[in-house]
Design an enzyme around this catalytic site. Structure first.
Site, PDB file in Angstrom:
ATOM      1  N   CYS A   1       0.137  -2.444 -15.372  1.00  0.00           N
ATOM      2  CA  CYS A   1       0.022  -1.732 -14.104  1.00  0.00           C
ATOM      3  C   CYS A   1      -0.706  -0.395 -14.213  1.00  0.00           C
ATOM      4  O   CYS A   1      -0.826   0.342 -13.233  1.00  0.00           O
ATOM      5  CB  CYS A   1       1.404  -1.542 -13.485  1.00  0.00           C
ATOM      6  SG  CYS A   1       2.178  -3.116 -13.098  1.00  0.00           S
TER       7      CYS A   1
ATOM      8  N   HIS B   1       3.655   7.424  -9.985  1.00  0.00           N
ATOM      9  CA  HIS B   1       3.613   5.978 -10.216  1.00  0.00           C
ATOM     10  C   HIS B   1       4.750   5.287  -9.469  1.00  0.00           C
ATOM     11  O   HIS B   1       4.563   4.203  -8.926  1.00  0.00           O
ATOM     12  CB  HIS B   1       3.731   5.687 -11.714  1.00  0.00           C
ATOM     13  CG  HIS B   1       3.836   4.230 -12.035  1.00  0.00           C
ATOM     14  ND1 HIS B   1       2.779   3.361 -11.840  1.00  0.00           N
ATOM     15  CD2 HIS B   1       4.864   3.469 -12.521  1.00  0.00           C
ATOM     16  CE1 HIS B   1       3.142   2.136 -12.195  1.00  0.00           C
ATOM     17  NE2 HIS B   1       4.409   2.176 -12.605  1.00  0.00           N
TER      18      HIS B   1
ATOM     19  N   LYS C   1       3.171   3.929  -3.010  1.00  0.00           N
ATOM     20  CA  LYS C   1       3.713   2.572  -3.116  1.00  0.00           C
ATOM     21  C   LYS C   1       4.810   2.326  -2.082  1.00  0.00           C
ATOM     22  O   LYS C   1       5.135   1.176  -1.789  1.00  0.00           O
ATOM     23  CB  LYS C   1       4.244   2.328  -4.523  1.00  0.00           C
ATOM     24  CG  LYS C   1       3.159   2.261  -5.594  1.00  0.00           C
ATOM     25  CD  LYS C   1       3.756   1.965  -6.955  1.00  0.00           C
ATOM     26  CE  LYS C   1       2.687   1.893  -8.033  1.00  0.00           C
ATOM     27  NZ  LYS C   1       2.142   3.242  -8.380  1.00  0.00           N
TER      28      LYS C   1
ATOM     29  N   HIS D   1       3.794  -2.343  -4.740  1.00  0.00           N
ATOM     30  CA  HIS D   1       3.206  -2.107  -6.061  1.00  0.00           C
ATOM     31  C   HIS D   1       1.950  -2.958  -6.206  1.00  0.00           C
ATOM     32  O   HIS D   1       2.029  -4.175  -6.350  1.00  0.00           O
ATOM     33  CB  HIS D   1       4.219  -2.445  -7.146  1.00  0.00           C
ATOM     34  CG  HIS D   1       3.808  -2.001  -8.512  1.00  0.00           C
ATOM     35  ND1 HIS D   1       2.625  -1.340  -8.768  1.00  0.00           N
ATOM     36  CD2 HIS D   1       4.428  -2.122  -9.716  1.00  0.00           C
ATOM     37  CE1 HIS D   1       2.535  -1.074 -10.050  1.00  0.00           C
ATOM     38  NE2 HIS D   1       3.619  -1.538 -10.650  1.00  0.00           N
TER      39      HIS D   1
ATOM     40  N   PHE E   1       1.720   3.727 -14.897  1.00  0.00           N
ATOM     41  CA  PHE E   1       2.411   3.261 -16.097  1.00  0.00           C
ATOM     42  C   PHE E   1       2.547   1.743 -16.029  1.00  0.00           C
ATOM     43  O   PHE E   1       2.531   1.148 -14.950  1.00  0.00           O
ATOM     44  CB  PHE E   1       3.806   3.891 -16.211  1.00  0.00           C
ATOM     45  CG  PHE E   1       3.828   5.389 -16.021  1.00  0.00           C
ATOM     46  CD1 PHE E   1       2.848   6.194 -16.572  1.00  0.00           C
ATOM     47  CD2 PHE E   1       4.832   5.984 -15.280  1.00  0.00           C
ATOM     48  CE1 PHE E   1       2.862   7.577 -16.399  1.00  0.00           C
ATOM     49  CE2 PHE E   1       4.872   7.370 -15.094  1.00  0.00           C
ATOM     50  CZ  PHE E   1       3.883   8.167 -15.653  1.00  0.00           C
TER      51      PHE E   1
ATOM     52  N   PHE F   1       3.927  -2.257 -18.171  1.00  0.00           N
ATOM     53  CA  PHE F   1       4.656  -2.997 -19.196  1.00  0.00           C
ATOM     54  C   PHE F   1       4.008  -2.772 -20.565  1.00  0.00           C
ATOM     55  O   PHE F   1       2.793  -2.614 -20.678  1.00  0.00           O
ATOM     56  CB  PHE F   1       4.664  -4.494 -18.884  1.00  0.00           C
ATOM     57  CG  PHE F   1       5.725  -4.922 -17.897  1.00  0.00           C
ATOM     58  CD1 PHE F   1       6.704  -4.054 -17.462  1.00  0.00           C
ATOM     59  CD2 PHE F   1       5.741  -6.223 -17.419  1.00  0.00           C
ATOM     60  CE1 PHE F   1       7.689  -4.462 -16.565  1.00  0.00           C
ATOM     61  CE2 PHE F   1       6.715  -6.651 -16.518  1.00  0.00           C
ATOM     62  CZ  PHE F   1       7.691  -5.764 -16.093  1.00  0.00           C
TER      63      PHE F   1
END
Length: 409
Positions: free
Chosen positions: A163, A300, A330, A335, A392, A394
Site C-alpha cells: 500500500c 496513511h 481515506k 483504502h 505504509f 504490508f
C-alpha cells in the site's frame, strides 16, 4: 547532482470523481465514495463495502490491440495519465521528441490471472487463454501498456510495495530526476476495484462490517473504527527537472522536496511505531525541514485498530507540540491500496492550490493516541504551503513524501 524536482501535471480517476475538478469538489464537501457491492454479497464476502467506481469506455479512444492488453486498473491509469499529460502541456510531439519515463505502483492484477486459470482448467487448452492475458496479468501491466501506447523512451518499470507502492513510485521518480538520470517521469499508482482482488483481505476480516451506513464505515483515528474499506482507481503526476520545466514554460504546481522510507523489520501485517517514525524523520531531513514547518499532514490511517493507533503515536512524536492539522482522506475514499500513495499527493495538492483542508469524516470520538493530534473533521479554510504525506504497507514498507508550493530562487 542535486536538481530541483517539480510537479507539472496531475490526473486522477477516483471514487471521488473522474477528473481533478470533480475530485476537488468532493474533497471540499467531505463526500464519501463508498458503497455496497452486490457481487460481494453473492460471493459470500464478510463485508460487501467498497469504493464505487465505473470503468471507463475506451472504445474509439484506443485501438482493439491497445485495449486487449489493459486490465481494469490499466484503464484507470490511462485516464489519469492522459489528464496529467494534458495539464503538463505534454502532447504527442513532446513525447516523441523527449525521453520521458514512467514509474507506477501496482501490486496485483487478480482478475486476468483468475480468468486464465479458470479457462485452462475448464477447456484444457492454453491456446484459448488469449493473446492479451499475459500483458494484463503481470504486475508491470500498467507501465508495460502505457509505455507502448504513449511511445515512451525513458525509465520504465513497476514498483510493488504493497500500500506504499504509489508513494514509492513518486519517490523513485524524484530521486532519478534529482540525480540527473531523467528529466521527466510519469509517476503514479493504480488499483483494481473488483471483488476477486479483495477476497483474501476479506477472509482475514480486514474490512469494516458497518454496512448499514456505508458512508460512515471508514473511520480513521476514531475510537470505534473497525477496519478498512477497499477502494481503487488511478492517479498520475508528472515530475520534471525544475530548469527544464521553466525552459519549456510548463505550469509548475509544486515542488517535491523530501522522500523518506524505511522497513519495520517486524510483523508482516501489523505495523509498528518505529518504522513510520524513521520514514517521517528521513523525509524531514531530506527536505531540510523541522516538523513545525509542515502545514498539513495527510495521514496513511486506514481505520484499522492497530495501524491507526501506531501511526498516531508516530505522528504525535513530531506533530503533537506543533498542533499541525492532520486528516486521512481515506475516510472518504476508502483504502485505495497500491494507488493511495499517489492519489493522496494529488488530494493534498488540490488542498494546497485551493487553500482548504479536506476533513477526516467520521472522526467523532478520539482514542488515547489520536486525541494527541489536531485531526480535522470538518472542511477548514487554510493557506497550505508545505505538506507531508504518509503511506505504509504490508511487509513493513513505509514511504513519506513532502512537497511545497514553488519557491523560486
Amino acid at each position: 547532482m542535486n536538481r530541483r524536482v517539480v510537479i507539472t501535471g496531475m490526473g486522477i480517476y477516483s471514487v471521488l470523481g473522474k477528473n481533478l475538478e470533480q475530485v476537488n469538489e468532493s474533497l471540499k464537501q467531505g463526500k464519501s465514495g463508498i458503497g455496497i457491492d452486490k457481487d460481494r454479497i453473492d460471493l459470500g464476502f464478510i463485508s460487501p463495502l467498497t469504493g464505487i467506481l465505473e470503468r471507463p469506455d475506451l472504445k474509439g479512444i484506443l485501438s482493439r490491440r491497445q485495449r486487449v492488453g489493459l486490465p481494469e486498473q490499466g484503464e484507470y491509469a490511462y485516464m489519469s495519465t492522459i489528464e496529467a499529460l494534458k495539464n503538463a502541456q505534454m502532447d504527442e510531439q513532446f513525447l516523441d521528441n523527449n525521453e520521458v519515463g514512467i514509474l507506477f505502483g501496482n501490486d496485483s492484477s487478480a482478475v486476468p490471472v483468475i480468468e486464465a486459470v479458470d479457462k485452462i482448467r475448464e477447456k484444457r487448452d492454453t491456446m484459448l487463454v488469449g493473446s492479451g492475458s499475459i500483458f494484463q496479468s503481470m504486475n508491470s501491466t500498467v507501465t508495460m501498456n502505457l509505455s507502448v501506447i504513449l511511445k515512451l523512451r525513458g525509465i520504465n518499470f513497476t514498483i510493488s510495495g504493497a500500500c506504499a507502492s504509489g508513494s514509492h513510485a513518486i519517490g523513485m521518480g524524484y530521486l532519478l530526476i534529482k540525480q540527473g538520470l531523467q528529466n521527466a517521469v510519469i509517476c503514479g499508482g493504480a488499483q483494481e476495484v473488483n471483488a476477486y482482488s479483495m477476497g483474501s483481505f476479506d477472509g482475514i476480516r480486514a474490512f469494516s462490517t458497518r454496512i448499514d451506513e456505508p458512508a460512515k464505515a471508514c473511520r480513521p483515528f476514531d475510537k470505534d473504527r473497525d477496519g478498512i474499506v477497499p477502494s481503487g482507481g488511478a492517479a498520475s503526476v508528472i515530475l520534471e527537472d525544475y530548469e527544464n520545466a521553466v525552459k519549456r514554460g510548463a505550469p509548475i504546481l509544486g515542488e517535491l522536496i523530501g522522500y523518506g522510507f524505511s522497513s519495520n523489520g517486524d510483523h508482516i501485517s501489523v505495523p509498528n511505531v518505529d518504522g513510520p517514525k524513521r520514514s517521517i524523520e528521513r523525509a524531514l531531513m531530506d527536505a531540510g525541514l523541522q516538523s513545525k514547518e509542515i502545514d498539513y499532514v495527510n495521514a496513511h490511517a486506514t481505520a484499522t485498530p492497530v495501524g491507526d493507533l501506531n501511526e498516531a503515536q508516530a505522528l504525535a512524536h513530531f506533530f503533537e507540540a506543533t498542533n499541525t492539522p492532520v486528516s486521512s482522506t481515506k475516510s472518504m475514499t476508502g483504502h485505495e491500496m497500491w494507488m493511495g500513495g499517489a492519489s493522496e499527493i494529488i488530494y493534498s495538492m488540490l488542498m494546497a492550490q485551493n487553500s482548504f483542508i479536506a476533513p477526516n469524516i467520521n472522526f467523532e470520538n478520539p482514542d488515547e493516541y489520536s486525541a494527541k493530534l489536531n485531526i480535522i473533521n470538518k472542511t477548514q479554510e487554510k493557506e497550505i504551503n508545505t505538506v507531508l504525506s504518509n503511506s505504509f504497507g504490508f511487509g513493513g514498507t513505509n514511504s513519506t513524501l513532502i512537497f511545497k508550493k514553488l519557491q523560486k530562487v
